[in-house]
Design a protein around this motif. Sequence first.
Motif, short mmCIF file in Angstrom:
data_model
loop_
_atom_site.label_atom_id
_atom_site.label_comp_id
_atom_site.label_asym_id
_atom_site.label_seq_id
_atom_site.Cartn_x
_atom_site.Cartn_y
_atom_site.Cartn_z
N SER A 75 0.83 -1.20 0.00
CA SER A 75 0.00 0.00 0.00
C SER A 75 0.87 1.25 0.00
O SER A 75 0.64 2.18 -0.78
N TRP A 76 1.88 1.29 0.88
CA TRP A 76 2.78 2.44 0.95
C TRP A 76 3.51 2.63 -0.37
O TRP A 76 3.60 3.74 -0.91
N LEU A 77 4.05 1.55 -0.91
CA LEU A 77 4.80 1.63 -2.17
C LEU A 77 3.92 2.12 -3.32
O LEU A 77 4.35 2.95 -4.13
N LEU A 78 2.69 1.62 -3.39
CA LEU A 78 1.79 2.04 -4.46
C LEU A 78 1.41 3.51 -4.33
O LEU A 78 1.33 4.24 -5.34
N LEU A 79 1.18 3.96 -3.11
CA LEU A 79 0.88 5.38 -2.90
C LEU A 79 2.06 6.26 -3.30
O LEU A 79 1.90 7.28 -3.97
N GLN A 80 3.26 5.86 -2.90
CA GLN A 80 4.44 6.66 -3.23
C GLN A 80 4.67 6.66 -4.74
O GLN A 80 5.04 7.68 -5.31
N ARG A 81 4.44 5.54 -5.37
CA ARG A 81 4.60 5.48 -6.82
C ARG A 81 3.61 6.41 -7.51
O ARG A 81 3.96 7.11 -8.47
N ALA A 82 2.38 6.45 -7.00
CA ALA A 82 1.37 7.34 -7.57
C ALA A 82 1.79 8.80 -7.44
O ALA A 82 1.57 9.60 -8.35
N VAL A 83 2.41 9.15 -6.31
CA VAL A 83 2.92 10.52 -6.13
C VAL A 83 4.03 10.78 -7.13
O VAL A 83 4.04 11.81 -7.82
N ASN A 84 4.98 9.87 -7.23
CA ASN A 84 6.12 10.04 -8.13
C ASN A 84 5.68 10.19 -9.59
O ASN A 84 6.33 10.88 -10.37
N GLU A 85 4.58 9.54 -9.94
CA GLU A 85 4.09 9.60 -11.32
C GLU A 85 3.08 10.73 -11.52
O GLU A 85 2.50 10.85 -12.60
N GLY A 86 2.84 11.52 -10.47
CA GLY A 86 1.94 12.66 -10.59
C GLY A 86 0.46 12.32 -10.59
O GLY A 86 -0.37 13.15 -10.94
N GLU A 87 0.12 11.10 -10.19
CA GLU A 87 -1.29 10.68 -10.18
C GLU A 87 -2.06 11.25 -9.00
O GLU A 87 -3.26 11.48 -9.10
N ILE A 88 -1.37 11.45 -7.88
CA ILE A 88 -1.99 12.06 -6.70
C ILE A 88 -0.99 13.03 -6.08
O ILE A 88 0.21 12.92 -6.32
N SER A 89 -1.51 13.93 -5.27
CA SER A 89 -0.62 14.91 -4.63
C SER A 89 0.05 14.29 -3.41
O SER A 89 -0.42 13.28 -2.86
N LYS A 90 1.14 14.91 -2.98
CA LYS A 90 1.84 14.45 -1.78
C LYS A 90 0.91 14.50 -0.58
O LYS A 90 0.94 13.62 0.28
N GLU A 91 0.08 15.54 -0.51
CA GLU A 91 -0.83 15.70 0.63
C GLU A 91 -1.87 14.58 0.66
O GLU A 91 -2.16 14.03 1.72
N ASN A 92 -2.44 14.24 -0.51
CA ASN A 92 -3.40 13.13 -0.56
C ASN A 92 -2.73 11.81 -0.17
O ASN A 92 -3.31 11.01 0.56
N ALA A 93 -1.53 11.61 -0.68
CA ALA A 93 -0.81 10.37 -0.35
C ALA A 93 -0.51 10.31 1.14
O ALA A 93 -0.67 9.26 1.76
N ARG A 94 -0.08 11.43 1.69
CA ARG A 94 0.23 11.46 3.12
C ARG A 94 -1.01 11.12 3.93
O ARG A 94 -0.95 10.37 4.90
N SER A 95 -2.15 11.66 3.53
CA SER A 95 -3.41 11.37 4.22
C SER A 95 -3.75 9.88 4.14
O SER A 95 -4.16 9.27 5.12
N GLU A 96 -3.56 9.31 2.95
CA GLU A 96 -3.84 7.89 2.78
C GLU A 96 -2.84 7.03 3.54
O GLU A 96 -3.20 6.00 4.10
#
Length: 171
Positions: A75-96
């Motif tokens: 879950s953590w890795l997928l969220l971080q990958r989404a941030v790195n690829e610009g799919e979600i913001s850092k703030e959204n990822a941090r919340s998740e």
Amino acid sequence: MSEPNEKGAIAIGPRIVASGGFELLYREGMALIEEVATYLDGEGRADSRILSREASFLYATESMRLTTRLMQLASWLLLQRAVNEGEISKENARSEKEKVKFSATPSGRGGPGYDQLPQALRDYIDQGDRLFDRVMQLDTLERGKLPELDPGVANGIADQLARLKAAFGRS
């Protein structure tokens, strides 16, 4: 360019997390998850059938812990990958990421019957623990914090640096 933090230091954590080093960690993590799943569904199932009753219970407990830990890491890795690829913001990822509560690493690995577990499972547990440590270090850096050092390790590092300085200072 990174912004200085409250102490005036530039946070390099987000750059490290966004670098190619993350991609390597991501691939390693996902490969480990797949490998463990294959083991537990195949060879591990056969291994567990020949264990004593106590070891069989421990096998079930440890394999559930490992599976839970790896799913949290995925879950953590997928969220971080989404941030790195610009799919979600850092703030959204941090919340998740705050919703993902990592299981604590048992303080007493080993214990009665642990040495009776199949070596493959013990190896996967060790690999999962190392992956967890790496992800936690990256998560700490990504948040702009410095990982806490064990005072004994910090002093050991200072001692080594002093020795290097002394050695090179003489030449």
